[in-house]
Design an enzyme around this catalytic site. Structure first.
Site, PDB file in Angstrom:
ATOM      1  N   TYR A 146     -14.894   0.420  -3.247  1.00  0.00           N
ATOM      2  CA  TYR A 146     -13.693  -0.307  -3.681  1.00  0.00           C
ATOM      3  C   TYR A 146     -14.077  -1.759  -3.980  1.00  0.00           C
ATOM      4  CZ  TYR A 146      -9.561  -3.191  -2.759  1.00  0.00           C
ATOM      5  OH  TYR A 146      -8.583  -4.144  -2.821  1.00  0.00           O
ATOM      6  N   ASP A 149     -14.208   4.853   5.138  1.00  0.00           N
ATOM      7  CA  ASP A 149     -12.916   4.441   4.592  1.00  0.00           C
ATOM      8  C   ASP A 149     -12.175   5.717   4.205  1.00  0.00           C
ATOM      9  OD1 ASP A 149     -10.780   3.652   2.992  1.00  0.00           O
ATOM     10  OD2 ASP A 149     -11.866   1.971   2.096  1.00  0.00           O
ATOM     11  N   ARG A 172       0.499 -12.211  18.831  1.00  0.00           N
ATOM     12  CA  ARG A 172      -0.799 -11.999  18.199  1.00  0.00           C
ATOM     13  C   ARG A 172      -1.626 -11.048  19.050  1.00  0.00           C
ATOM     14  NH1 ARG A 172      -4.618 -14.838  19.891  1.00  0.00           N
ATOM     15  NH2 ARG A 172      -3.593 -16.872  19.827  1.00  0.00           N
ATOM     16  N   LYS A 218      -1.478   2.111   1.441  1.00  0.00           N
ATOM     17  CA  LYS A 218      -1.527   3.234   0.508  1.00  0.00           C
ATOM     18  C   LYS A 218      -0.750   4.428   1.074  1.00  0.00           C
ATOM     19  CE  LYS A 218      -4.352   0.468  -1.815  1.00  0.00           C
ATOM     20  NZ  LYS A 218      -4.824  -0.576  -0.922  1.00  0.00           N
TER      21      LYS A 218
END
Length: 386
Positions: free
Chosen positions: A109, A181, A56, A206
């Protein structure tokens, strides 16, 4: 010469392939291995090899991706997360406290809007909406408690364009940070940090991954102290990118430049076809000369990207029919993969903003233009439009 210094002087295409991708010291493997491991043997208490103790906190495959992300955006620190929204959540919790205020775009978004409206607002962070394509609108939305100004350019799904440098000036004059973004443009087409942004956000699902086979998110910053603060919260909150997902994104990034060139080329051809189609009432694509953000996009982007939205005659039902009739364009959410996708934002990706100030037109269709032969794409859309 350090790797970081060396990569700073290389072209984007070279950095995409080589930054973070050092040959494995054990075997000479030219691609970083998938370290599918949770914990690491320590050489005595506190004696960590390479700084690794628990995956982690850090994992060598993720480290390779994070170094690559920083180089791609010409930043100092990159951080990889389990999804784009996990990256956004970490950023907001790291930098905001109850009573703070954020300016968000009027065409954000849907998932970002939902994070502010349904999650962050509950712990006392306020937000308001501005037309970020107009710096004066952003300035008017700023309050004395504004800590972040949030921008998407091009935006999802209306392909709005924000002048990053102009809004950075507004943010910094107000003592706030600018978040961009950069998912739709990718680092190949646009470099927000160089234009004055403080933090870049990506859904790596994406264009970075590019093959519709991985979910991931990223933050990139230029400031070492800010990078440390975000890394502390990344570890404290734990929504990290796993090793295989990190490896898949690294693999996708190697072809980012050539893919974005083809996405942009195909999307430009499709936008031109749609403009002249009798059943299309409006086309949203920043590469079109009459797009309101065309000049700004031409100034701050290397190309205009692979996303095209358009409105059709006949309203919502007609738009849904176009989506249902397409064949090469697969009906599906998400974007940025090598294959072409089509969707109805009002009922699919942007259902979460229905009834809000961010509601999208009901007759809107969104395309993620893939890298297939453009003649095949044009034939499919022509047939879908009837």
């Amino acid at each position: 010469m350090s790797d970081e210094h060396q990569h700073a002087h290389q072209s984007f295409e070279t950095r995409a392939i080589h930054a973070g991708n050092t040959a494995d010291p054990l075997t000479g493997a030219v691609v970083p291995p998938i370290y599918q491991v949770s914990t690491y043997k320590q050489d005595g208490v506190g004696g960590l090899r390479g700084g690794y103790e628990y995956s982690r906190s850090a994992n060598p495959t993720r480290t390779a991706l994070e170094e690559n992300l920083a180089a791609l955006e010409s930043g100092r620190r990159g951080l990889a997360f389990a999804s784009g929204l996990a990256a956004e959540d970490c950023l907001l919790r790291a930098l905001l406290v109850p009573g703070d205020h954020v300016v968000i775009p009027n065409d954000a978004y849907g998932g970002t809007f939902r994070l502010f409206a349904k999650v962050v607002e509950r712990w006392g962070v306020e937000w308001s909406v501005a037309d970020t394509s107009d710096a004066a609108s952003v300035r008017a939305a700023v309050t004395p408690r504004t800590k972040l100004i949030w921008v998407e350019t091009p935006s999802n799904p209306l392909l709005g364009i924000t002048d990053i440098a102009a809004v950075a000036e507004v943010a910094h004059a107000a003592g706030a940070r600018l978040v961009v973004d950069n998912t739709f443009a990718s680092p190949y087409l646009q470099q927000p940090l160089a234009l004055g942004a403080d933090i870049v956000v990506h859904s790596m699902t994406k264009y970075m991954g590019g093959h519709s086979d991985v979910v991931g998110g990223a933050l990139v910053v230029n400031d070492d102290a800010l990078g440390e603060e975000l890394a502390f919260h990344q570890n404290a909150m734990g929504a990290v990118a796993g090793p295989f997902d990190s490896w898949l994104v690294l693999r996708g990034i190697k072809t980012l430049a050539v893919r974005m060139d083809r996405h942009s080329l195909n999307a430009g051809r499709i936008a031109e076809m749609l403009v002249s189609h009798p059943k299309v009432t409006q086309v949203y694509y920043p590469g079109l000369p009459d797009h309101p953000g065309h000049e700004v996009a031409a100034k701050q982007m290397r190309g205009f990207g692979g996303m095209v939205s358009f409105r059709v005659e006949g309203g919502e039902e007609a738009a849904v029919e176009v989506c249902n009739r397409a064949r090469l364009f697969t009906l599906g959410e998400s974007l940025g993969g090598v294959e072409s996708l089509i969707e109805h934002p009002g009922r699919m990706t942007h259902a979460s903003v229905a009834g809000s100030a961010l509601e999208v037109p009901a007759d809107l269709v969104r395309l993620s233009v893939g890298i297939e032969a453009v003649d095949d794409q044009l034939a499919d859309l022509t047939r879908a439009l009837g």
